[in-house]
Design a protein around this motif. Sequence first.
Motif, PDB file in Angstrom:
ATOM      1  N   ALA A   4       0.687  -1.258   0.007  1.00 50.80           N
ATOM      2  CA  ALA A   4       0.059   0.083   0.022  1.00 50.80           C
ATOM      3  C   ALA A   4       0.875   1.209   0.064  1.00 50.80           C
ATOM      4  O   ALA A   4       0.550   2.331  -0.639  1.00 50.80           O
ATOM      5  CB  ALA A   4      -0.756  -0.022   1.200  1.00 50.80           C
ATOM      6  N   GLU A   5       1.970   1.232   0.855  1.00 47.89           N
ATOM      7  CA  GLU A   5       2.706   2.478   0.766  1.00 47.89           C
ATOM      8  C   GLU A   5       3.689   2.711  -0.476  1.00 47.89           C
ATOM      9  O   GLU A   5       4.104   3.862  -0.596  1.00 47.89           O
ATOM     10  CB  GLU A   5       3.766   2.240   1.938  1.00 47.89           C
ATOM     11  N   ARG A   6       3.575   1.704  -1.594  1.00 47.69           N
ATOM     12  CA  ARG A   6       4.224   1.952  -2.779  1.00 47.69           C
ATOM     13  C   ARG A   6       3.247   1.870  -3.865  1.00 47.69           C
ATOM     14  O   ARG A   6       3.659   1.827  -5.124  1.00 47.69           O
ATOM     15  CB  ARG A   6       5.206   0.977  -2.763  1.00 47.69           C
ATOM     16  N   TRP A   7       1.872   1.867  -3.538  1.00 46.99           N
ATOM     17  CA  TRP A   7       1.012   1.546  -4.677  1.00 46.99           C
ATOM     18  C   TRP A   7       0.747   3.041  -5.536  1.00 46.99           C
ATOM     19  O   TRP A   7       0.056   3.780  -4.942  1.00 46.99           O
ATOM     20  CB  TRP A   7      -0.319   1.201  -4.017  1.00 46.99           C
ATOM     21  N   THR A   8       1.159   3.028  -6.635  1.00 44.53           N
ATOM     22  CA  THR A   8       1.313   4.089  -7.367  1.00 44.53           C
ATOM     23  C   THR A   8       0.503   3.778  -8.898  1.00 44.53           C
ATOM     24  O   THR A   8       0.486   2.468  -9.266  1.00 44.53           O
ATOM     25  CB  THR A   8       2.562   4.893  -7.475  1.00 44.53           C
ATOM     26  N   PRO A   9       0.511   4.574  -9.760  1.00 42.29           N
ATOM     27  CA  PRO A   9      -0.300   4.264 -11.019  1.00 42.29           C
ATOM     28  C   PRO A   9       0.815   3.051 -11.711  1.00 42.29           C
ATOM     29  O   PRO A   9       0.382   2.419 -12.424  1.00 42.29           O
ATOM     30  CB  PRO A   9      -0.315   5.491 -12.013  1.00 42.29           C
ATOM     31  N   ASP A  10       2.111   3.224 -11.530  1.00 41.08           N
ATOM     32  CA  ASP A  10       3.012   2.248 -12.268  1.00 41.08           C
ATOM     33  C   ASP A  10       2.674   1.106 -11.872  1.00 41.08           C
ATOM     34  O   ASP A  10       3.131  -0.040 -12.537  1.00 41.08           O
ATOM     35  CB  ASP A  10       4.424   2.455 -11.653  1.00 41.08           C
ATOM     36  N   PHE A  11       1.852   0.567 -10.840  1.00 47.56           N
ATOM     37  CA  PHE A  11       1.618  -0.711 -10.290  1.00 47.56           C
ATOM     38  C   PHE A  11       0.327  -1.151 -10.638  1.00 47.56           C
ATOM     39  O   PHE A  11      -0.007  -2.188 -10.609  1.00 47.56           O
ATOM     40  CB  PHE A  11       1.871  -0.831  -8.578  1.00 47.56           C
ATOM     41  N   PHE A  12      -0.431  -0.269 -11.229  1.00 47.49           N
ATOM     42  CA  PHE A  12      -1.835  -0.384 -11.393  1.00 47.49           C
ATOM     43  C   PHE A  12      -1.915  -1.791 -12.495  1.00 47.49           C
ATOM     44  O   PHE A  12      -3.213  -2.311 -12.759  1.00 47.49           O
ATOM     45  CB  PHE A  12      -2.626   0.733 -12.030  1.00 47.49           C
TER      46      PHE A  12
END
Length: 330
Positions: A250-258
């Motif tokens: 969750a702390e790294r969940w950005t659009p790159d991970f979507f």
Amino acid sequence: MARPVYAHVSLVGVVVMLVLAGLGTLTYFPRLPSFMGLTWQGKLRCGGVGRPAIFWEMPVTPEQDPENAFPRERDLEIAVSRESDLRKALTREHYPRSSGYDPAWIVDVPMGPHPLWCVESLMEVMTLEPGMRILDLGCGAAVSSIFLAREYGVEVWAADLWTDPTDNWERIRTWDVADRVHAIRAEARELPFARGFFDAVVSIGAYHYFGTEARYLAYLLEFLKPHGSVGFVTTGLDHDPGPTLPPYLAERWTPDFFTWQSPDWWRNHWQRTGLVDIDRADMVPGGWDDWLQWLRACDLVDRGYAPDANMLEADQGELLGLVRMLAHRR
């Protein structure tokens, strides 16, 4: 480290040195001619404006500075040790072909998980015949393209948008596969090929960047022969985690991970087109550990990425890993 030793020089030499000193703060001469039967080793230094001193720097002896007396030898020992550690880190029994390649070359331009391990894991379920025309889509530094040509005897079009094809061409020439690997710059949605040109399409660590778009597979299949195969290995999730992500993710969940999706998601995404038959949709066995080991190896040469490594350490294969997909055109 060096110690200054004042040397007697001719009057002309003094004048020349002072003139040079006025032009710059430091002038080096790697060697002086023999003088009184002695060959001077070291550097002649002369100060700049306001510092007209002229003196000779003599290299230290082991007795004077034992810790720094042999810098080249010490650096060589460090380099040999690092190479040995790197080779151990990048040698795995279940990827025998990859182990035959220089690990320093593999980590030179790290882009995603270990590209050769990913190719080998894909080839466990995908068959390529010598002479086939292969599109390596999103090839990055063309490491996977070179590997495919050398190990499987295929002809590869190494297509990437971000990597300079000239740089890839130099790597291709180095491995003596210039007649079988063709480096080009191409956008995945604007491919410059004839319809039905390729026998197979391979994508390593890149397909999720463009392949989640609902119409993309149909577009890509235009360049594939009937019954040709398309396969990829890329970062993804073992299953849908739902709306609540674990803290380390969750702390790294950005659009790159979507676009990190599960095998089930990819299977449905491809099946609903009605254009392909699915041959494999799964996680690479131990893929999360391969990915983590790769990051640790890259860290040995200061090319790791701690946020990803920490994330994988926390996950331990529960959610994260490498998705493997294979299908053939109807």
